[in-house]
Scaffold this motif. Structure first.
Motif, PDB file in Angstrom:
ATOM      1  N   GLN A  79     102.395 -43.855 -27.733  1.00 11.77           N
ATOM      2  CA  GLN A  79     103.701 -43.597 -28.350  1.00 11.77           C
ATOM      3  C   GLN A  79     104.383 -42.397 -27.713  1.00 11.77           C
ATOM      4  N   ARG A  80     103.596 -41.453 -27.180  1.00 13.69           N
ATOM      5  CA  ARG A  80     104.193 -40.295 -26.505  1.00 13.69           C
ATOM      6  C   ARG A  80     104.996 -40.727 -25.281  1.00 13.69           C
ATOM      7  N   ASP A  83     108.238 -42.287 -26.593  1.00  8.74           N
ATOM      8  CA  ASP A  83     109.158 -41.245 -27.055  1.00  8.74           C
ATOM      9  C   ASP A  83     109.788 -40.499 -25.875  1.00  8.74           C
ATOM     10  N   ALA A  86     112.614 -42.222 -24.058  1.00  7.24           N
ATOM     11  CA  ALA A  86     113.873 -42.323 -24.804  1.00  7.24           C
ATOM     12  C   ALA A  86     114.702 -41.042 -24.750  1.00  7.24           C
ATOM     13  N   SER A  97     107.638 -38.746 -19.367  1.00  5.01           N
ATOM     14  CA  SER A  97     106.816 -39.953 -19.494  1.00  5.01           C
ATOM     15  C   SER A  97     105.658 -39.921 -18.501  1.00  5.01           C
TER      16      SER A  97
END
Length: 207
Positions: A79-80, A83, A86, A97
């Motif tokens: 999920q990191r 996030d 985005a 990322s």
């Protein structure tokens, strides 16, 4: 709560615990014997369940690998990456990322490396695990390349298609492991090298 609902909840918890034991046993087996084809019999034995239970829960060896791929992403903080991707500035999204991906790869490096190396041993079995991880990565890099171009940050000599291919290489586990294991770098230093590669290959000149 009715007796029926209570019984259903107990069964659901037991099923989740069984699934977790099997996946943990599989992970341990891949670490212990990275050069061997995975034995469902041995995984079941290590998990303390019948061989048939593994097939009831996962359907097949391919289903087991696919479930492991999803579990690895969830447990290592995928999920990191989502996030980070985005973030409003595409350049920051690429940088963060890559840093997040390095942490994900490092967290389960031994298991990930075994899964990738098993492609030559059991391609049909591990295909599901590959697809879980790589399908999302391919889509993500296309989107990231498009964002760089749309925001005016992509080097004018680099097309969106070329940028997608460059990001595909830079974000791969193989590239990460060449630096992390092959060069003996820390996860943080590996991430820094990958960020530098992306900036020099893709960023538009400033000014």
């Amino acid at each position: 709560m009715t007796t029926r609902k209570y019984t259903q909840q107990v069964r659901a918890v037991a099923a989740d615990e069984t699934r977790r034991r099997i996946l943990d046993a599989m992970r341990d087996r891949l670490r212990a014997a990275p050069s061997e084809a995975l034995s469902i019999e041995r995984v079941a034995q290590d998990a303390g369940v019948a061989r048939s239970t593994v097939y009831v829960v996962f359907g097949s060896k391919a289903g087991l690998f696919e479930a492991l791929g999803g579990d690895l992403l969830e447990r290592t903080g995928f999920q990191r990456i989502v996030d980070a991707a985005a973030l409003p500035d595409a350049r920051d999204a690429v940088r963060e990322s890559l840093r997040a991906a390095a942490g994900v790869y490092a967290a389960e490096r031994d298991v990930a490396r075994t899964i990738y190396s098993m492609w030559s041993l059991e391609p049909e079995a591990v295909r599901g695990a590959f697809e879980v991880v790589e399908r999302g990565r391919a889509e993500g890099q296309r989107w990231m390349a498009w964002r760089l171009a749309e925001e005016g940050h992509l080097h004018p000599d680099v097309t969106v298609e070329e940028a997608t291919d460059i990001l595909w290489v830079i974000t791969s586990f193989e590239t990460f492991d060449q630096l992390y294991t092959g060069r003996g770098l820390s996860a943080e230093d590996t991430a820094a090298r990958l960020v530098t590669m992306a900036e020099r290959a893709l960023w538009a000149p400033q000014g």
